[in-house]
Design a protein around this motif. Structure first.
Motif, PDB file in Angstrom:
ATOM      1  N   GLU A 172       0.866  -1.170   0.000  1.00 33.52           N
ATOM      2  CA  GLU A 172       0.000   0.000   0.000  1.00 33.52           C
ATOM      3  C   GLU A 172       0.902   1.218   0.000  1.00 33.52           C
ATOM      4  O   GLU A 172       1.506   1.555   1.019  1.00 33.52           O
ATOM      5  CB  GLU A 172      -0.923  -0.003   1.223  1.00 33.52           C
ATOM      6  CG  GLU A 172      -1.891  -1.177   1.263  1.00 33.52           C
ATOM      7  CD  GLU A 172      -2.717  -1.222   2.542  1.00 33.52           C
ATOM      8  OE1 GLU A 172      -2.678  -0.247   3.327  1.00 33.52           O
ATOM      9  OE2 GLU A 172      -3.400  -2.244   2.762  1.00 33.52           O
ATOM     10  N   GLY A 173       1.043   1.857  -1.152  1.00 31.20           N
ATOM     11  CA  GLY A 173       1.942   3.002  -1.256  1.00 31.20           C
ATOM     12  C   GLY A 173       3.376   2.611  -0.964  1.00 31.20           C
ATOM     13  O   GLY A 173       3.938   1.722  -1.598  1.00 31.20           O
ATOM     14  N   ALA A 174       3.969   3.263   0.025  1.00 28.75           N
ATOM     15  CA  ALA A 174       5.371   3.006   0.366  1.00 28.75           C
ATOM     16  C   ALA A 174       5.535   1.934   1.433  1.00 28.75           C
ATOM     17  O   ALA A 174       6.622   1.755   1.968  1.00 28.75           O
ATOM     18  CB  ALA A 174       6.035   4.290   0.837  1.00 28.75           C
ATOM     19  N   HIS A 222       8.089  -2.100  -5.421  1.00 30.39           N
ATOM     20  CA  HIS A 222       9.248  -2.772  -4.836  1.00 30.39           C
ATOM     21  C   HIS A 222      10.489  -2.595  -5.702  1.00 30.39           C
ATOM     22  O   HIS A 222      10.421  -2.581  -6.930  1.00 30.39           O
ATOM     23  CB  HIS A 222       8.971  -4.266  -4.681  1.00 30.39           C
ATOM     24  CG  HIS A 222       8.233  -4.628  -3.437  1.00 30.39           C
ATOM     25  ND1 HIS A 222       8.849  -4.761  -2.218  1.00 30.39           N
ATOM     26  CD2 HIS A 222       6.914  -4.881  -3.216  1.00 30.39           C
ATOM     27  CE1 HIS A 222       7.959  -5.095  -1.297  1.00 30.39           C
ATOM     28  NE2 HIS A 222       6.769  -5.171  -1.877  1.00 30.39           N
ATOM     29  N   THR A 223      11.632  -2.503  -5.032  1.00 26.46           N
ATOM     30  CA  THR A 223      12.927  -2.633  -5.687  1.00 26.46           C
ATOM     31  C   THR A 223      13.436  -4.053  -5.464  1.00 26.46           C
ATOM     32  O   THR A 223      12.818  -4.840  -4.739  1.00 26.46           O
ATOM     33  CB  THR A 223      13.929  -1.635  -5.092  1.00 26.46           C
ATOM     34  OG1 THR A 223      14.159  -1.989  -3.704  1.00 26.46           O
ATOM     35  CG2 THR A 223      13.395  -0.210  -5.171  1.00 26.46           C
ATOM     36  N   ASP A 254       8.612  -0.459   5.647  1.00 28.33           N
ATOM     37  CA  ASP A 254       8.691   0.815   4.943  1.00 28.33           C
ATOM     38  C   ASP A 254       9.701   0.658   3.810  1.00 28.33           C
ATOM     39  O   ASP A 254      10.895   0.433   4.052  1.00 28.33           O
ATOM     40  CB  ASP A 254       9.115   1.933   5.900  1.00 28.33           C
ATOM     41  CG  ASP A 254       8.941   3.316   5.305  1.00 28.33           C
ATOM     42  OD1 ASP A 254       9.289   3.501   4.125  1.00 28.33           O
ATOM     43  OD2 ASP A 254       8.450   4.212   6.014  1.00 28.33           O
ATOM     44  N   LEU A 255       9.234   0.757   2.582  1.00 27.16           N
ATOM     45  CA  LEU A 255      10.099   0.512   1.433  1.00 27.16           C
ATOM     46  C   LEU A 255      11.108   1.624   1.204  1.00 27.16           C
ATOM     47  O   LEU A 255      12.058   1.446   0.442  1.00 27.16           O
ATOM     48  CB  LEU A 255       9.246   0.331   0.173  1.00 27.16           C
ATOM     49  CG  LEU A 255       8.166  -0.756   0.243  1.00 27.16           C
ATOM     50  CD1 LEU A 255       7.449  -0.877  -1.088  1.00 27.16           C
ATOM     51  CD2 LEU A 255       8.767  -2.096   0.655  1.00 27.16           C
ATOM     52  N   ARG A 256      10.940   2.743   1.877  1.00 27.73           N
ATOM     53  CA  ARG A 256      11.867   3.862   1.678  1.00 27.73           C
ATOM     54  C   ARG A 256      13.143   3.697   2.484  1.00 27.73           C
ATOM     55  O   ARG A 256      14.223   4.095   2.031  1.00 27.73           O
ATOM     56  CB  ARG A 256      11.167   5.179   2.053  1.00 27.73           C
ATOM     57  CG  ARG A 256       9.988   5.517   1.164  1.00 27.73           C
ATOM     58  CD  ARG A 256       9.088   6.566   1.778  1.00 27.73           C
ATOM     59  NE  ARG A 256       8.447   6.086   3.009  1.00 27.73           N
ATOM     60  CZ  ARG A 256       7.508   6.764   3.654  1.00 27.73           C
ATOM     61  NH1 ARG A 256       7.089   7.930   3.190  1.00 27.73           N
ATOM     62  NH2 ARG A 256       6.961   6.267   4.761  1.00 27.73           N
TER      63      ARG A 256
END
Length: 281
Positions: A172-174, A222-223, A254-256
């Motif tokens: 969901e988003g980041a 995703h990376t 948190d993908l960031r």
């Protein structure tokens, strides 16, 4: 050639001025008193002696008694062939049915294969039939690089009641959400997670509307790094579930910045339906 071997994860280290120490598989360090046995002979023995090298002599039997002490403590497998196969992988014989987005299913497949599973891509229409064909040694992992469309996982929620392990994640988003694994009828389902999350936020109407919306571009996705992290969490749950009860934790990544937060979660108990208008007093 047969030779005593330290169990996986154990190691002997030489501590300057203090002799030998054993690092156990759990990470503890134990002092080793070799007595009349030179430390170098014990090290040579556990390192393995090749066929063209003279084995350490043990005329007094002291070396053998020392090895037996290690064996009795559980740190040595005695008389094991050096070329003996390693321990059976924890997911050996498990068919892993994979669904979802390739950025996540591909690293899940690689990691699961490394621990013995047989990954097999499938599709939602065939999922129930494929799980039935695979039998008791089957698990389903469904990964989405996007929010979960309404009712997509409803049928899959019944898998655990039939003996099929059920794991899932979505974005969901980041944030990537990794839900608790379900191994039987008493474990947390995706429906439980939705209800718990709605109950835990004052913005429950907005969250419900977000899930029900027709989603377009919803973040960068995703990376390779975040997908590998998420895949490792899922495969770790499968490995843990093969021997231990699953942990009841909902995890948010948190993908960031790769910050992982955990939230304890329980199944929502069944309740009596509300009475109909005709039945009401």
């Amino acid at each position: 050639m047969n030779t005593p071997r330290l169990v996986p994860g154990a190691a002997l280290v030489t501590v300057p001025g203090r002799g030998l120490a054993l690092r156990t598989p759990d990470g503890a360090f134990l002092r080793v008193d070799t007595g009349e046995v030179p430390a170098v002979e014990l090290l040579r023995l556990f390192d393995g002696v090749s066929a063209d090298t003279e084995a350490p002599r043990d005329e007094s039997g002291a070396l053998g008694r020392l090895v037996e002490a290690f064996q009795d403590a559980g740190y040595v497998t005695a008389n094991a062939p050096r070329d003996r196969p390693g321990p059976r992988p924890p997911l050996a014989g498990t068919t892993l049915l994979l669904l979802g987005d390739r950025v996540l299913t591909e690293p899940v497949a690689r990691l699961a294969a490394d621990v013995g599973a047989r990954p097999e891509p499938t599709d939602p229409d065939r999922l129930t039939a494929r799980a039935h064909e695979a039998g008791s040694r089957c698990a389903v992992v469904w990964c989405l690089d996007r929010p979960v469309p309404p009712k997509l996982w409803d049928a899959a929620d019944a898998l655990a009641r039939k003996g099929t392990a059920w794991l899932r994640c979505h974005r969901e988003g980041a944030h990537a959400w990794v839900e608790p694994a379900a191994f039987d009828a008493n474990d947390v389902t995706s429906a439980d997670v939705r209800m718990r999350r709605l109950a835990a936020t004052p913005a429950h109407r907005e969250l419900d509307a977000y899930w029900a919306a027709s989603h377009g571009h919803d973040g960068a996705g995703h990376t390779a790094v975040t997908a590998a992290y998420t895949a490792a969490l899922l495969v770790g749950d499968l490995v843990r579930g093969a021997t231990d009860p699953p942990h009841l934790l909902l995890r948010r990544l948190d993908l960031r910045d790769l910050t992982l937060t955990t939230h304890p979660i329980l199944p929502v108990p069944a309740c009596t339906p509300m009475p109909t208008a005709e039945a009401a007093p």
